[in-house]
Structure formats: structure tokens, C-alpha cells
Write a protein that holds these residues in place. Structure first.
Motif, PDB file in Angstrom:
ATOM      1  N   UNK A 194       0.859  -1.191   0.000  1.00  0.00           N
ATOM      2  CA  UNK A 194       0.000   0.000   0.000  1.00  0.00           C
ATOM      3  C   UNK A 194       0.891   1.235   0.000  1.00  0.00           C
ATOM      4  N   UNK A 195       0.523   2.225  -0.796  1.00  0.00           N
ATOM      5  CA  UNK A 195       1.206   3.512  -0.839  1.00  0.00           C
ATOM      6  C   UNK A 195       0.214   4.564  -0.378  1.00  0.00           C
ATOM      7  N   UNK A 196       0.585   5.301   0.658  1.00  0.00           N
ATOM      8  CA  UNK A 196      -0.292   6.323   1.218  1.00  0.00           C
ATOM      9  C   UNK A 196       0.438   7.663   1.156  1.00  0.00           C
ATOM     10  N   UNK A 197       0.181   8.402   0.096  1.00  0.00           N
ATOM     11  CA  UNK A 197       0.824   9.695  -0.119  1.00  0.00           C
ATOM     12  C   UNK A 197      -0.139  10.805   0.259  1.00  0.00           C
ATOM     13  N   UNK A 198       0.386  11.793   0.955  1.00  0.00           N
ATOM     14  CA  UNK A 198      -0.441  12.930   1.376  1.00  0.00           C
ATOM     15  C   UNK A 198      -1.132  13.546   0.164  1.00  0.00           C
ATOM     16  N   UNK A 199      -2.449  13.735   0.286  1.00  0.00           N
ATOM     17  CA  UNK A 199      -3.208  14.386  -0.775  1.00  0.00           C
ATOM     18  C   UNK A 199      -3.656  13.462  -1.887  1.00  0.00           C
ATOM     19  N   UNK A 200      -3.362  12.168  -1.783  1.00  0.00           N
ATOM     20  CA  UNK A 200      -3.734  11.204  -2.813  1.00  0.00           C
ATOM     21  C   UNK A 200      -4.529  10.064  -2.184  1.00  0.00           C
ATOM     22  N   UNK A 201      -5.366   9.386  -2.974  1.00  0.00           N
ATOM     23  CA  UNK A 201      -6.014   8.182  -2.457  1.00  0.00           C
ATOM     24  C   UNK A 201      -4.968   7.088  -2.207  1.00  0.00           C
ATOM     25  N   UNK A 202      -5.303   6.138  -1.344  1.00  0.00           N
ATOM     26  CA  UNK A 202      -4.414   5.000  -1.113  1.00  0.00           C
ATOM     27  C   UNK A 202      -4.287   4.203  -2.405  1.00  0.00           C
ATOM     28  N   UNK A 203      -3.064   3.835  -2.731  1.00  0.00           N
ATOM     29  CA  UNK A 203      -2.798   3.016  -3.906  1.00  0.00           C
ATOM     30  C   UNK A 203      -2.416   1.635  -3.397  1.00  0.00           C
ATOM     31  N   UNK A 204      -3.122   0.614  -3.876  1.00  0.00           N
ATOM     32  CA  UNK A 204      -2.853  -0.729  -3.381  1.00  0.00           C
ATOM     33  C   UNK A 204      -2.377  -1.639  -4.499  1.00  0.00           C
ATOM     34  N   UNK A 205      -1.468  -2.483  -4.173  1.00  0.00           N
ATOM     35  CA  UNK A 205      -0.834  -3.503  -5.004  1.00  0.00           C
ATOM     36  C   UNK A 205       0.222  -2.896  -5.923  1.00  0.00           C
ATOM     37  N   UNK A 206       1.252  -3.674  -6.130  1.00  0.00           N
ATOM     38  CA  UNK A 206       2.369  -3.195  -6.946  1.00  0.00           C
ATOM     39  C   UNK A 206       1.932  -2.895  -8.376  1.00  0.00           C
ATOM     40  N   UNK A 207       0.905  -3.573  -8.885  1.00  0.00           N
ATOM     41  CA  UNK A 207       0.469  -3.298 -10.263  1.00  0.00           C
ATOM     42  C   UNK A 207      -0.121  -1.894 -10.397  1.00  0.00           C
ATOM     43  N   UNK A 208      -0.678  -1.346  -9.313  1.00  0.00           N
ATOM     44  CA  UNK A 208      -1.204   0.021  -9.348  1.00  0.00           C
ATOM     45  C   UNK A 208      -0.174   1.050  -8.866  1.00  0.00           C
ATOM     46  N   UNK A 209       0.760   0.599  -8.042  1.00  0.00           N
ATOM     47  CA  UNK A 209       1.801   1.499  -7.550  1.00  0.00           C
ATOM     48  C   UNK A 209       2.772   1.866  -8.664  1.00  0.00           C
ATOM     49  N   UNK A 210       3.075   0.932  -9.550  1.00  0.00           N
ATOM     50  CA  UNK A 210       4.004   1.221 -10.654  1.00  0.00           C
ATOM     51  C   UNK A 210       3.554   2.417 -11.492  1.00  0.00           C
ATOM     52  N   UNK A 211       2.324   2.449 -12.009  1.00  0.00           N
ATOM     53  CA  UNK A 211       1.928   3.634 -12.791  1.00  0.00           C
ATOM     54  C   UNK A 211       1.891   4.916 -11.971  1.00  0.00           C
ATOM     55  N   UNK A 212       1.631   4.797 -10.658  1.00  0.00           N
ATOM     56  CA  UNK A 212       1.656   5.985  -9.817  1.00  0.00           C
ATOM     57  C   UNK A 212       3.044   6.620  -9.873  1.00  0.00           C
ATOM     58  N   UNK A 213       4.098   5.798  -9.719  1.00  0.00           N
ATOM     59  CA  UNK A 213       5.466   6.319  -9.797  1.00  0.00           C
ATOM     60  C   UNK A 213       5.811   6.777 -11.213  1.00  0.00           C
ATOM     61  N   UNK A 214       5.369   6.065 -12.224  1.00  0.00           N
ATOM     62  CA  UNK A 214       5.636   6.494 -13.607  1.00  0.00           C
ATOM     63  C   UNK A 214       5.071   7.891 -13.835  1.00  0.00           C
ATOM     64  N   UNK A 215       3.841   8.120 -13.400  1.00  0.00           N
ATOM     65  CA  UNK A 215       3.221   9.445 -13.547  1.00  0.00           C
ATOM     66  C   UNK A 215       3.941  10.489 -12.709  1.00  0.00           C
ATOM     67  N   UNK A 216       4.331  10.104 -11.502  1.00  0.00           N
ATOM     68  CA  UNK A 216       5.062  11.012 -10.623  1.00  0.00           C
ATOM     69  C   UNK A 216       6.353  11.474 -11.307  1.00  0.00           C
ATOM     70  N   UNK A 217       7.114  10.530 -11.854  1.00  0.00           N
ATOM     71  CA  UNK A 217       8.399  10.863 -12.451  1.00  0.00           C
ATOM     72  C   UNK A 217       8.255  11.619 -13.769  1.00  0.00           C
ATOM     73  N   UNK A 218       7.100  11.512 -14.433  1.00  0.00           N
ATOM     74  CA  UNK A 218       6.834  12.348 -15.610  1.00  0.00           C
ATOM     75  C   UNK A 218       6.655  13.804 -15.172  1.00  0.00           C
ATOM     76  N   UNK A 219       6.060  13.988 -13.997  1.00  0.00           N
ATOM     77  CA  UNK A 219       5.733  15.336 -13.517  1.00  0.00           C
ATOM     78  C   UNK A 219       6.891  16.011 -12.793  1.00  0.00           C
ATOM     79  N   UNK A 220       7.643  15.251 -11.987  1.00  0.00           N
ATOM     80  CA  UNK A 220       8.693  15.864 -11.163  1.00  0.00           C
ATOM     81  C   UNK A 220       9.975  15.045 -11.186  1.00  0.00           C
ATOM     82  N   UNK A 221      11.056  15.718 -10.860  1.00  0.00           N
ATOM     83  CA  UNK A 221      12.354  15.077 -10.651  1.00  0.00           C
ATOM     84  C   UNK A 221      12.810  15.447  -9.245  1.00  0.00           C
ATOM     85  N   UNK A 222      13.151  14.435  -8.469  1.00  0.00           N
ATOM     86  CA  UNK A 222      13.567  14.639  -7.082  1.00  0.00           C
ATOM     87  C   UNK A 222      15.082  14.561  -6.933  1.00  0.00           C
ATOM     88  N   UNK A 223      15.601  15.365  -6.033  1.00  0.00           N
ATOM     89  CA  UNK A 223      17.000  15.267  -5.604  1.00  0.00           C
ATOM     90  C   UNK A 223      16.972  15.398  -4.088  1.00  0.00           C
TER      91      UNK A 223
END
Length: 132
Positions: free
Chosen positions: A39-68
Motif C-alpha cells: 500500500x502507498x499512502x501519499x499525502x493528498x492522494x487516495x491509497x494506492x494498493x498492489x504493486x500493479x497500481x503502484x508502478x503507474x503511480x510512480x511512472x506518472x510522478x516521475x513524468x511530472x517531477x524530478x527529485x534530488x
């Protein structure tokens, strides 16, 4: 090295691998660190469950932002042969990939970590911003 010391090191390495995958914007590397029923529980987002749904969450995140960011592990507590939890803080920058604007980034993180097939994996992950 005792079993608990070995587990502590493996969990610390897992957390650093997670940080490294974030900085590389690699959803494929991130998802390898999660359990299949995570389960992924990010502030301001619905809970994301299972790795099959978590993967696109990160793909979309990395399209939008780059972290350092840098993680500081505050604690690792091993509660059984199969479960542990860890708390961390992270600080650094976040770049909006559309505009190029860079802002400060900081979070508190809570990880529930599960040993699956002999390897520690992220089972639950919750984070909230430290920015005011």
C-alpha cells in the motif's frame, strides 16, 4: 554479525535503494522494492494498493517531477522475523518537469517492511510533507 544486525543493515540498504531509485526517477527500480500487495499512502492522494497500481503511480510522478533528496533514517525497529518498521526524513529539491521550476522538498516517511522470500521489501509506505 548477528541476525538482527544483518536485518538492520539489509533494511537500511533497502531504504537507500529506494532513495536512489527516486533520484534516478526509475519506477522500474522502485517497484522491485515493494511487496506485491503493498500500500502507498501519499499525502493528498487516495491509497494506492498492489504493486500493479503502484508502478503507474510512480511512472506518472516521475513524468511530472524530478527529485534530488537525501534520506535520514531516524529509526529501524525489527518487530519479528517477518516485519519491521522504519521512520525517515527526506530533504532536497523537486523540479517541476513542465516548467523547470525547482522548489525545496521535504517529508516525514513511515515504512512497514516485510521479509518476503528472504528479502526485506516495502509493504506499506506513508509520507507527509514537512513544508509549511
Amino acid at each position: 554479525m548477528s541476525s538482527q544486525s544483518s536485518d538492520h543493515k539489509e533494511i537500511n540498504d533497502l531504504l537507500q535503494s529506494y532513495r536512489n531509485a527516486l533520484v534516478k526517477s526509475s519506477a522500474d527500480e522502485v517497484i522491485k522494492l515493494y511487496t506485491s500487495d503493498a500500500l502507498l499512502m501519499a499525502q493528498g492522494f487516495p491509497i494506492v494498493s498492489s504493486s500493479k497500481d503502484i508502478l503507474p503511480w510512480y511512472e506518472n510522478c516521475f513524468k511530472a517531477i524530478t527529485l534530488d533528496v537525501v534520506f535520514e533514517v531516524k529509526e529501524i525497529v525489527i518487530v519479528s522475523k517477518e516485519y519491521a518498521f522504519a521512520t525517515t526524513t527526506s530533504a532536497g529539491t523537486q523540479k517541476d518537469n513542465a516548467s523547470g521550476k525547482v522548489t525545496n522538498e521535504g517529508n516525514h516517511e513511515l515504512f512497514v517492511i516485510q521479509k518476503v522470500d528472504g528479502a526485506w521489501k516495502l509493504a506499506r509506505y506513508c509520507f507527509s510533507t514537512t513544508k509549511q
